[in-house]
Enzyme design. Structure first.
Site, PDB file in Angstrom:
ATOM      1  N   GLU B 508       0.870  -1.177   0.000  1.00  0.00           N
ATOM      2  CA  GLU B 508       0.000   0.000   0.000  1.00  0.00           C
ATOM      3  C   GLU B 508       0.906   1.225   0.000  1.00  0.00           C
ATOM      4  O   GLU B 508       1.666   1.435   0.953  1.00  0.00           O
ATOM      5  CB  GLU B 508      -0.901  -0.018   1.248  1.00  0.00           C
ATOM      6  CG  GLU B 508      -1.901   1.122   1.323  1.00  0.00           C
ATOM      7  CD  GLU B 508      -2.779   1.039   2.586  1.00  0.00           C
ATOM      8  OE1 GLU B 508      -2.325   0.484   3.600  1.00  0.00           O
ATOM      9  OE2 GLU B 508      -3.915   1.533   2.544  1.00  0.00           O
ATOM     10  N   ILE B 509       0.847   1.995  -1.065  1.00  0.00           N
ATOM     11  CA  ILE B 509       1.682   3.191  -1.157  1.00  0.00           C
ATOM     12  C   ILE B 509       0.821   4.399  -0.812  1.00  0.00           C
ATOM     13  O   ILE B 509      -0.300   4.542  -1.313  1.00  0.00           O
ATOM     14  CB  ILE B 509       2.315   3.310  -2.556  1.00  0.00           C
ATOM     15  CG1 ILE B 509       3.388   2.208  -2.704  1.00  0.00           C
ATOM     16  CG2 ILE B 509       2.920   4.697  -2.778  1.00  0.00           C
ATOM     17  CD1 ILE B 509       4.075   2.192  -4.037  1.00  0.00           C
TER      18      ILE B 509
END
Lengths: 490, 779
Positions: B508-509
């Site tokens: 998850e960026i």
């Protein structure tokens, strides 16, 4: 049959340059025509051209200002025998001793005139791990002459020789003996790691109870032994397997390989019968007869070769027992000196040892391409081209490996894509190439082959009147070597 | 979506399949030579070499066009009396046939339409199986689904031992079954147990395993470079070898049948006994029911097809196969799984463009579980990595973790010890900032404490070059708060990895309003190199994944307080389709982490994140019940025993916080929906608030980030093992809302709201969807 069974076992057991063969009979070299090689046809494989064709005297010498001239005074070797034959009951240092003593006899060298001894070996006998020292002492060299052992797979004795060259060039020594020995009739077979661990702990166990409990921990599986070097350590691939893939990668056919193998045996037989193999000394094997000839040379017919099944990649591979080098016992030795020292001692040297290189590349897909990489590099160093070379001696690990190297050397695409060179170096003309046989037929005691190659180049240059010779060899680990040798003015 | 093709990815959750029948054309198409684009052939020494190559794609797929040309070519070959045998080979380096164009089935309106397509495919393969001349399939690269079914209809199979060569029937992962003869031929070829294993797990099989199983007859070693590139020459060599075998087959010098060993004969005999087979069907069926909770119809249909074929003969088997495939293709489960597959493909691309600089040297701060995991997945892709910790002890533990991760692969033979050593040589373990001046990216994975993170940002920014990106791996701290300490916030980004990093696919960026586009592009590029499925979300407490998980865990704690035991809670959640129960999940995440997150997010979001009493978690942490890592959490983790025991200490704590369960909302189904609706509502709210860019990433994040490796179980005979992450039968919260109905969900939530208050208040976007049933998150 039982012998060939044992051979088959060994064949798979050793990674180095192995294969065995049970063929014999007549000499037959025929042009089969229509071989789809890049440049090689059987026509070209015909016998060496007469030496009167050479006109080498006009070529320049490779001496360089400020660099010592280093010479090969002489070189000898024991007969190379298929492992498990007459040498079977010896130990490696016995064979090495025979080669060293042979060198002393041949050269009449005073035993205390040697400054240093360097010796190569691949499969080490654990009792004589510095086999150089044990053999030197046994051969009667002065106990004041230091000796060390080197190992670099199939180019171990090349490494021994170039180490000697280095010692002399650096001004530390004047006379060095180099050589190599391989003894495949007996190899160290170990207990399994678990068993060894138990046995070592047993030494330390203090009480009876501790010992009994350790003994009780031994399981049947722990008793199965560990064979040496089944495969290339980094890739776990046996060498024969890699050779088969290499041959396939370069599109070398089974026919081409068999033809090359037959050529090697035919030429070796001719050289043996014609008395060319003068580096071979006679050796009285304790408890056996005197041995004075290599025993692996067996020219067969193409039909006989074609019958053999592939030894490594089954069922569609192309490398067979007959087109591979076989497991061999043998030792070799050379005397290397600075030119001044040799002349001062009254020797007539045989050749100059000039530039040399070591190369290394991908141990998986280019394991045996050492000669391809080494040749252009060493030629460049010497300022020569392939055409300048009169005598080529390449180590023949497998016929497929030689053919693959020849094709690679002949390919601009390969030179550009993998070697970062502008053009190909070119393949050696077959009439100058391994004309007295090679490792396929004479045998290949791993660490002894290098000296045989160099001595053979010197002898061929003398016989044929050429000036420059080139030695090249591949080795396990994806390494390679080449050396330029110049004839000593006669 | 017209030309979506099935791409083979490295991860294993890959291509799909199914041979597409092509109803319109009969097999007797004349040799009217239209220019063919996908299939060509030449005759070499009486062997027809058929080469397939789809010019429009990186992989070959069995689409309408491909199949039409294949039928033409095969008929021409049969009509040519000079041809004594044939070789089928792909000209593409990495793909034999990777499956079929899924759109073919998606375009169908009815099950019958799909079945009809399949029957044509079945017929074509049957004709090849009964072909007067032998066919040799020469396999290099992916041979999956319909590709494998094609290959096993041939008389002989040769495969390269390349790492890219994989065989398998991944249909089950899409809620389908091998519909072109796979369920009929595989059991005969590899035996009943192995066939079930292949079809029910969808696993990829490497070439040497395939040889051992009897799936292929010969292996060909991949070649190195020669006078052509390695790839090109390997295909050429494969063809040469295959042509030789084809000749041998035509001349009867090569026999197809392998001599059977004693074990094989014994097994065949045993399998010949109807009661034994019956027992196997039953065992496999039970196993599937246990693991799938009956939520996935495809595995049961696979068993049915196999059973029908063996017990009632081929004709019945083929019919059962095509009919069941048709039915499955119409199920919402299959559609959802296919949607998930497309989503995954979309999340394996960099939508932010090529970064200005490639990251060639990476530094990881903190050698804990996360840091070491990040280092491991970086070095094994060939990127030099520094692993820095503050203590020698911590560093040694981290390095050992990396080594163990790689060494375990050598034990499974997916890596040689030599490759392991080369990979390890890329790792530099250290206690100082040496070499950071050359780093292109730093990922910090230090303790989750804002002041420590600030200290680290300042320290690192003092030593790194100007272009270097600073990524922070946090599961809940807002990135902008961390960035407050930075002199260069445009180079700062959040990269939230999931533990264990080498197994969990999701990354998850998190971008802040100041993060530059190039920084994002670079972070995505690194994540893709590490093999991750990536979602890019906006900044905020808990971002997306943690924020959705927190309310669900709060609800789980409340349920526990209300007297639902951990085991019951687990069975309710797994019964809903989660691979791991909620209580086990809390133990896996770590009770301390859960407490930490609950507190932080509770502060940020107020009573909406309430439910269970946070003191329960805190008390558990105090007593040392931190979950699996400390040996005790909701459960006790013994060294050996397989049966998990409930931790009585935790039970005591729960008793002291006991709540009375309102009977109106405490039925089993109510508890399930209480947990799920809170998760879903929060996810929809993230979309509403713009934290989530789109529903696709929301579904992917929920499915791939919040699952843990499913428990492996079972004996060797029928190891049924679903790789499906949580939510996969509904494929994420957004697909769940679409299929369940927003209105129904809102109704349920309102019911819960009455009992518990605002934790169950549906968000506006959900209400909008409830009001208008034409509104859907996915088309």
């Amino acid at each position: 049959m039982s012998l060939s069974l044992i051979r088959t076992v060994l064949l798979t057991a050793f990674s180095f340059c192995s294969a065995a063969r049970s063929l014999s009979t007549s000499v037959h070299l025929q042009a089969q025509g229509n071989v789809s090689g890049v440049m090689l046809t059987c026509e070209k494989w015909k016998m060496p051209i007469p030496f009167s064709q050479y006109n080498s005297k006009s070529k320049k010498t490779l001496a360089k200002p400020g660099v010592k001239n280093i010479v090969l005074v002489d070189g000898v070797r024991t007969p190379f025998l298929q492992s498990g034959t007459t040498y079977a009951d010896l130990m490696p240092h016995d064979l090495a001793r025979a080669a060293l003593q042979g060198l002393l006899n041949r050269t009449g060298l005073p035993k205390d005139a040697v400054d240093y001894i360097v010796y190569g070996t691949v499969i080490q006998e654990v009792k004589t791990s510095n086999v150089a020292r044990e053999a030197a002492l046994g051969a009667g060299f002065s106990d004041k002459t230091p000796a060390h052992t080197v190992t670099m797979a199939c180019i171990s004795s090349n490494q021994a020789m170039t180490t000697a060259v280095g010692l002399i060039a650096a001004g530390q020594c004047d006379a060095v003996v180099a050589g190599g020995v391989e003894f495949m009739s007996d190899v160290p077979i170990r207990h399994s790691r678990k068993m060894r661990k138990t046995m070592l702990s047993l030494n330390k166990a203090k009480t009876l109870g501790a010992r009994l409990s350790l003994l009780g921990s031994i399981r049947l599986a722990h008793l199965s032994p560990e064979l040496p070097a089944v495969a290339e350590f980094s890739t776990a691939e046996t060498m024969g397997h890699s050779a088969d893939r290499l041959a396939a990668a370069f599109g070398v056919s089974r026919l081409e390989q068999d033809e090359f193998a037959l050529r090697s045996h035919t030429l070796a037989k001719k050289a043996q019968d014609g008395g060319m193999l003068s580096d071979v000394i006679s050796f009285k094997v304790p408890g056996r007869d005197i041995v004075s000839k290599d025993n692996g040379i067996r020219p067969a017919t193409m039909e006989q070769l074609a019958k053999l099944k592939p030894a490594f990649i089954k069922p569609h591979g192309t490398v067979t027992a007959a087109n591979s080098s076989f497991l061999t016992d043998g030792a070799s030795a050379v005397l290397i000196m600075s030119e001044e020292k040799a002349l001062a001692m009254g020797y007539k040297p045989k050749a100059y040892l000039r530039d040399f290189v070591y190369v290394s590349q991908d141990p998986k897909d280019q394991l045996l391409l050492g000669p391809t990489y080494a040749t252009p590099k060493v030629l460049e160093k010497s300022g020569l081209t392939l055409n300048d070379i009169d005598v080529f001696e390449f180590h023949e690990a497998f016929a497929g490996q030689i053919m693959a190297n020849l094709k690679a050397m002949e390919s601009d695409w390969f030179a550009q894509t993998y070697m970062g060179r502008k053009t190909k170096v070119g393949a050696p003309p077959m009439e100058k190439f391994n004309t007295w046989g090679g490792s396929l037929s004479l045998g290949h005691p791993f660490a002894a082959t290098g000296c045989r190659l160099v001595t053979t180049v010197a002898h061929r240059l003398q016989k044929e009147g050429g000036q420059y010779g080139l030695v090249a060899a591949c080795a396990a680990g994806g390494q390679g070597h080449a050396m330029v040798i110049e004839a000593y003015p006669q | 979506m017209a030309s979506v093709r099935l791409l083979v990815t490295r991860s294993g959750c890959t291509a799909l399949k199914a041979i597409t029948g092509h109803g319109q054309r009969s097999l007797s198409v004349s040799s009217a030579v239209l220019a063919r684009t996908h299939v060509s052939y030449e005759v070499k020494d009486n062997v027809a070499v058929v080469r397939i190559n789809d010019p429009t794609s990186k992989v070959n797929t069995l689409g309408r066009h491909m199949q039409a040309e294949l039928v033409e070519v095969i008929n021409e070959i049969w009509g040519n009396s000079a041809v004594k045998s044939a070789v089928l080979i792909s000209s593409k380096p990495g793909s034999f046939i990777a499956g079929a164009d899924l759109n073919m089935f998606q375009a169908c309106k009815t099950a019958e339409e799909v079945s009809y397509l399949l029957q044509a495919g079945q017929k074509m393969f049957e004709q090849i199986e009964k072909s007067p001349i032998p066919f040799v399939a020469a396999i290099n690269g992916s041979c999956l689904g319909g590709g494998l079914e094609f290959a096993i209809a041939c008389q002989y199979r040769i495969a390269t031992k390349s790492k890219k060569t994989i065989l398998g029937t991944p249909e089950v992962m899409l809620g389908l079954l091998p519909g072109a003869g796979g369920t009929q031929r595989l059991p005969k070829m590899v035996g009943l147990p192995a066939a079930f294993d292949m079809m029910l797990t969808g696993r990829n099989i490497k070439a040497d395993k395939a040889k051992k199983m009897g799936l292929v007859h010969q292996l060909v070693e991949p070649l190195g470079p020669g006078l052509k590139s390695a790839e090109e020459r390997t295909i050429e060599y494969l063809e040469e070898v295959a042509v030789d075998f084809a000749k041998g087959l035509a001349d009867k010098k090569v026999t197809v049948e392998k001599k059977k060993g004693l074990m094989q004969k014994v097994q065949d005999f045993v399998m010949g006994l109807p009661p034994v087979r019956k027992q196997i069907y039953k065992t496999v069926h039970n196993k599937v029911m246990k693991q799938s909770k009956g939520l996935y119809p495809a595995p049961l249909k696979i068993i049915e097809c196999v059973q029908t074929g063996i017990e009632k003969g081929n004709a019945a088997g083929y019919l059962s196969e095509s009919e069941n495939f048709g039915k499955l293709a119409m199920t919402s489960v299959s559609r959802a799984l296919i949607g998930l597959f497309y989503g995954q493909v979309a999340c394996k691309k960099n939508h932010f463009g090529q970064p200005e600089r490639e990251v060639k040297k990476l530094a990881v701060l903190g050698a804990g579980l996360m840091g070491a995991g990040i280092a491991q997945v970086t070095i094994d892709k060939g990127v030099a990595t520094i692993l820095k910790d503050t203590t020698e002890e911590g560093l040694a533990r981290g390095q050992q973790q990396v080594y163990k991760g790689l060494n375990d692969k050598t034990k499974k033979k997916s890596l040689t010890t030599f490759e392991r050593d080369r990979i390890m040589s890329l790792l530099s373990g250290q206690l100082d900032y040496r070499g950071f001046e050359n780093a292109d990216m730093v990922i910090e994975a230090v303790f989750e404490d804002l002041s420590i993170k600030h200290k680290v940002v300042k320290e690192v920014e003092a030593v790194i070059p100007p272009h270097c990106i600073f990524a922070t791996n946090t599961s809940a701290l807002p990135i902008k708060d961390i960035a407050a300490a930075s002199k260069r916030p445009e180079k700062l980004i959040g990269m939230h990895y999931f533990s264990p990093v080498d197994k969990m696919q999701l990354l998850e960026i998190i971008t802040t309003s100041k993060t530059s586009k190039d920084t994002t592009a670079s972070a995505v590029a690194v994540g893709l190199k590490q093999g991750k499925v990536i979602i890019v979300v906006g900044d905020g407490p808990g971002f997306y994944t943690t924020r959705c998980l927190a309310p669900m865990l709060a609800e789980a704690v409340r349920a526990l307080q209300e007297g639902v035991g951990p085991k019951k809670l687990d069975s309710l959640t797994t019964g809903f389709g989660f691979p791991v129960g909620a209580a086990t999940l809390a133990d896996e995440v770590g009770i301390d982490v859960a407490a930490h997150v609950a507190e932080d997010l509770g502060k940020a979001f107020g009573t909406r994140f309430g439910g269970g009493n946070i003191e329960v978690l805190k008390m558990m942490v105090q007593k040392g019940f931190k979950g699996r890592k400390s040996g005790k959490g909701c459960y006790v983790y013994g060294a050996k025993s397989k049966e998990k025991k409930v931790n009585s200490g935790a039970e005591d704590i729960l008793k002291s916080f006991k709540l009375t369960a309102p009977p109106a909302v405490s039925a089993d189904e109510d508890i399930q929906y209480r947990l799920v609706s809170r998760f879903v509502n929060e996810a929809v709210l993230c979309l509403q608030e713009g934290i989530l860019p789109d529903p696709v990433q929301g579904d992917i994040g929920a499915v791939f980030g919040l699952g843990f490796p499913p428990c492996l179980g079972g004996n060797k005979i029928c190891k049924v093992n679903f790789h499906n992450p949580p939510f996969s039968h509904i494929s994420g919260p957004f697909r769940f809302v679409d299929s369940y109905g927003a209105d129904k969900l809102v109704q349920k939530m309102k019911h819960f709201e009455e009992a518990y208050g605002n934790q169950f208040t549906p968000c506006q976007l959900l209400l909008d969807h409830a009001k208008d049933s034409s509104k859907r998150f996915h088309k």
